[in-house]
Design a protein around this motif. Structure first.
Motif, PDB file in Angstrom:
ATOM      1  N   LEU A   2     -10.286 103.199  38.300  1.00  0.00           N
ATOM      2  CA  LEU A   2      -9.825 103.798  37.051  1.00  0.00           C
ATOM      3  C   LEU A   2      -9.174 105.167  37.291  1.00  0.00           C
ATOM      4  CD1 LEU A   2     -12.738 102.883  34.624  1.00  0.00           C
ATOM      5  CD2 LEU A   2     -10.440 101.907  34.683  1.00  0.00           C
ATOM      6  N   ALA A   3      -9.751 105.930  38.200  1.00  0.00           N
ATOM      7  CA  ALA A   3      -9.194 107.245  38.513  1.00  0.00           C
ATOM      8  C   ALA A   3      -7.776 107.108  39.061  1.00  0.00           C
ATOM      9  CB  ALA A   3     -10.089 107.976  39.502  1.00  0.00           C
ATOM     10  N   GLU A   4      -7.535 106.101  39.871  1.00  0.00           N
ATOM     11  CA  GLU A   4      -6.196 105.871  40.411  1.00  0.00           C
ATOM     12  C   GLU A   4      -5.223 105.452  39.309  1.00  0.00           C
ATOM     13  OE1 GLU A   4      -4.845 106.430  43.480  1.00  0.00           O
ATOM     14  OE2 GLU A   4      -6.748 107.472  43.752  1.00  0.00           O
ATOM     15  N   LEU A   5      -5.684 104.592  38.397  1.00  0.00           N
ATOM     16  CA  LEU A   5      -4.825 104.140  37.308  1.00  0.00           C
ATOM     17  C   LEU A   5      -4.479 105.293  36.366  1.00  0.00           C
ATOM     18  CD1 LEU A   5      -6.474 100.701  36.501  1.00  0.00           C
ATOM     19  CD2 LEU A   5      -4.278 101.114  37.645  1.00  0.00           C
ATOM     20  N   MET A   6      -5.374 106.269  36.243  1.00  0.00           N
ATOM     21  CA  MET A   6      -5.114 107.430  35.389  1.00  0.00           C
ATOM     22  C   MET A   6      -3.973 108.292  35.931  1.00  0.00           C
ATOM     23  SD  MET A   6      -6.763 107.551  32.618  1.00  0.00           S
ATOM     24  CE  MET A   6      -6.361 109.253  32.252  1.00  0.00           C
ATOM     25  N   LYS A   7      -3.620 108.111  37.185  1.00  0.00           N
ATOM     26  CA  LYS A   7      -2.526 108.878  37.792  1.00  0.00           C
ATOM     27  C   LYS A   7      -1.176 108.187  37.633  1.00  0.00           C
ATOM     28  CE  LYS A   7      -5.647 110.736  41.287  1.00  0.00           C
ATOM     29  NZ  LYS A   7      -6.020 110.691  42.696  1.00  0.00           N
ATOM     30  N   ALA A   8      -1.181 107.007  37.030  1.00  0.00           N
ATOM     31  CA  ALA A   8       0.066 106.239  36.890  1.00  0.00           C
ATOM     32  C   ALA A   8       1.080 106.986  36.029  1.00  0.00           C
ATOM     33  CB  ALA A   8      -0.241 104.879  36.268  1.00  0.00           C
ATOM     34  N   LYS A   9       2.353 106.810  36.343  1.00  0.00           N
ATOM     35  CA  LYS A   9       3.417 107.428  35.546  1.00  0.00           C
ATOM     36  C   LYS A   9       3.564 106.736  34.199  1.00  0.00           C
ATOM     37  CE  LYS A   9       6.073 109.242  39.386  1.00  0.00           C
ATOM     38  NZ  LYS A   9       7.351 109.276  40.085  1.00  0.00           N
ATOM     39  N   ASP A  10       3.308 105.448  34.167  1.00  0.00           N
ATOM     40  CA  ASP A  10       3.448 104.666  32.935  1.00  0.00           C
ATOM     41  C   ASP A  10       2.271 104.956  31.998  1.00  0.00           C
ATOM     42  OD1 ASP A  10       3.543 102.720  30.935  1.00  0.00           O
ATOM     43  OD2 ASP A  10       4.135 101.119  32.313  1.00  0.00           O
ATOM     44  N   PRO A  11       2.533 105.492  30.804  1.00  0.00           N
ATOM     45  CA  PRO A  11       1.440 105.811  29.887  1.00  0.00           C
ATOM     46  C   PRO A  11       0.659 104.586  29.415  1.00  0.00           C
ATOM     47  CG  PRO A  11       3.553 106.129  28.800  1.00  0.00           C
ATOM     48  CD  PRO A  11       3.836 105.857  30.240  1.00  0.00           C
ATOM     49  N   HIS A  12       1.290 103.416  29.434  1.00  0.00           N
ATOM     50  CA  HIS A  12       0.589 102.190  29.050  1.00  0.00           C
ATOM     51  C   HIS A  12      -0.528 101.871  30.055  1.00  0.00           C
ATOM     52  CE1 HIS A  12       4.499 101.747  26.974  1.00  0.00           C
ATOM     53  NE2 HIS A  12       3.715 101.347  25.997  1.00  0.00           N
ATOM     54  N   VAL A  13      -0.265 102.129  31.311  1.00  0.00           N
ATOM     55  CA  VAL A  13      -1.274 101.906  32.353  1.00  0.00           C
ATOM     56  C   VAL A  13      -2.421 102.894  32.170  1.00  0.00           C
ATOM     57  CG1 VAL A  13      -1.714 101.962  34.850  1.00  0.00           C
ATOM     58  CG2 VAL A  13       0.409 100.946  33.971  1.00  0.00           C
ATOM     59  N   ARG A  14      -2.079 104.173  31.919  1.00  0.00           N
ATOM     60  CA  ARG A  14      -3.124 105.182  31.699  1.00  0.00           C
ATOM     61  C   ARG A  14      -3.950 104.835  30.465  1.00  0.00           C
ATOM     62  NH1 ARG A  14       1.254 108.553  32.423  1.00  0.00           N
ATOM     63  NH2 ARG A  14       1.032 109.501  30.350  1.00  0.00           N
ATOM     64  N   ALA A  15      -3.286 104.397  29.389  1.00  0.00           N
ATOM     65  CA  ALA A  15      -4.001 104.037  28.158  1.00  0.00           C
ATOM     66  C   ALA A  15      -4.935 102.850  28.402  1.00  0.00           C
ATOM     67  CB  ALA A  15      -3.009 103.717  27.046  1.00  0.00           C
ATOM     68  N   ALA A  16      -4.496 101.892  29.186  1.00  0.00           N
ATOM     69  CA  ALA A  16      -5.342 100.736  29.498  1.00  0.00           C
ATOM     70  C   ALA A  16      -6.550 101.152  30.328  1.00  0.00           C
ATOM     71  CB  ALA A  16      -4.531  99.671  30.230  1.00  0.00           C
ATOM     72  N   ALA A  17      -6.347 102.062  31.260  1.00  0.00           N
ATOM     73  CA  ALA A  17      -7.463 102.554  32.077  1.00  0.00           C
ATOM     74  C   ALA A  17      -8.485 103.274  31.205  1.00  0.00           C
ATOM     75  CB  ALA A  17      -6.950 103.482  33.176  1.00  0.00           C
ATOM     76  N   VAL A  18      -7.997 104.079  30.273  1.00  0.00           N
ATOM     77  CA  VAL A  18      -8.907 104.793  29.377  1.00  0.00           C
ATOM     78  C   VAL A  18      -9.607 103.818  28.448  1.00  0.00           C
ATOM     79  CG1 VAL A  18      -9.053 106.549  27.570  1.00  0.00           C
ATOM     80  CG2 VAL A  18      -7.600 106.923  29.542  1.00  0.00           C
ATOM     81  N   HIS A  19      -8.895 102.790  28.010  1.00  0.00           N
ATOM     82  CA  HIS A  19      -9.524 101.771  27.161  1.00  0.00           C
ATOM     83  C   HIS A  19     -10.712 101.120  27.878  1.00  0.00           C
ATOM     84  CE1 HIS A  19      -9.920  98.759  24.066  1.00  0.00           C
ATOM     85  NE2 HIS A  19      -9.896  97.826  25.008  1.00  0.00           N
ATOM     86  N   ALA A  20     -10.578 100.914  29.168  1.00  0.00           N
ATOM     87  CA  ALA A  20     -11.690 100.342  29.945  1.00  0.00           C
ATOM     88  C   ALA A  20     -12.904 101.264  29.931  1.00  0.00           C
ATOM     89  CB  ALA A  20     -11.245 100.065  31.373  1.00  0.00           C
ATOM     90  N   MET A  21     -12.666 102.564  29.770  1.00  0.00           N
ATOM     91  CA  MET A  21     -13.776 103.520  29.716  1.00  0.00           C
ATOM     92  C   MET A  21     -14.646 103.303  28.485  1.00  0.00           C
ATOM     93  SD  MET A  21     -13.593 105.290  32.457  1.00  0.00           S
ATOM     94  CE  MET A  21     -14.534 106.750  32.149  1.00  0.00           C
ATOM     95  N   TYR A  22     -14.097 102.692  27.457  1.00  0.00           N
ATOM     96  CA  TYR A  22     -14.896 102.348  26.277  1.00  0.00           C
ATOM     97  C   TYR A  22     -16.081 101.475  26.698  1.00  0.00           C
ATOM     98  CZ  TYR A  22     -16.141 100.228  21.789  1.00  0.00           C
ATOM     99  OH  TYR A  22     -16.820  99.789  20.685  1.00  0.00           O
TER     100      TYR A  22
END
Length: 148
Positions: A2-22
């Motif tokens: 998840l930490a790696e996905l949070m570094k993605a340039k694409d905000p959709h990828v970052r949003a999906a990673a944060v959604h998994a944190m739910y």
């Protein structure tokens, strides 16, 4: 991962990673606080969808740190979806943060706007006791007082 996905340039990828944190946030938080660190970055993200998902995920982690981080979303423009997510998170975590406010142990980092927003999201009766407690103890910061 998840930490790696949070570094993605694409905000959709970052949003999906944060959604998994739910789903994973409470478990990760118990295992060393990784959720708070990740969500702290997400709530300040430039993308509103990432911030929205961070506020929602923070509602799953019952701590004053979670409400403090969620309220940081107000430091950037807040759309109606994030506003509603904040309302839900404030109410979901009220059993954690409200007694701390009443005891004078939690002040939203002295941010009167965030305190007012949090108290305003509650049923009116729920907000009265903490405010009276702060007034009786004289612990309302000077900056919060009218005309000071």
């Amino acid at each position: 991962m998840l930490a790696e996905l949070m570094k993605a340039k694409d905000p959709h990828v970052r949003a999906a990673a944060v959604h998994a944190m739910y789903f994973w946030g409470p478990r990760l938080e118990k295992e060393g606080g990784a959720a708070s660190r990740t969500l702290q970055e997400a709530v300040a993200d430039e993308n509103p969808q990432v911030r929205l998902n961070a506020v929602i995920a923070l509602g799953q982690i019952p701590s004053t740190k979670s409400i403090e981080l969620a309220m940081r979303a107000t430091e950037q423009p807040v759309d109606r979806w994030t506003d509603y997510a904040l309302y839900l998170t404030i109410n979901k975590l009220k059993d954690v943060w409200l007694p701390e406010v009443a005891a004078g142990k939690f002040t939203f980092n002295g941010n009167a706007t965030q305190l007012a927003m949090a108290l305003g999201a509650l049923e009116s009766g729920e907000a009265v006791a903490p405010l009276l407690s702060l007034l009786k103890r004289g612990t309302i910061p000077r900056i919060w007082r009218r005309g000071k």
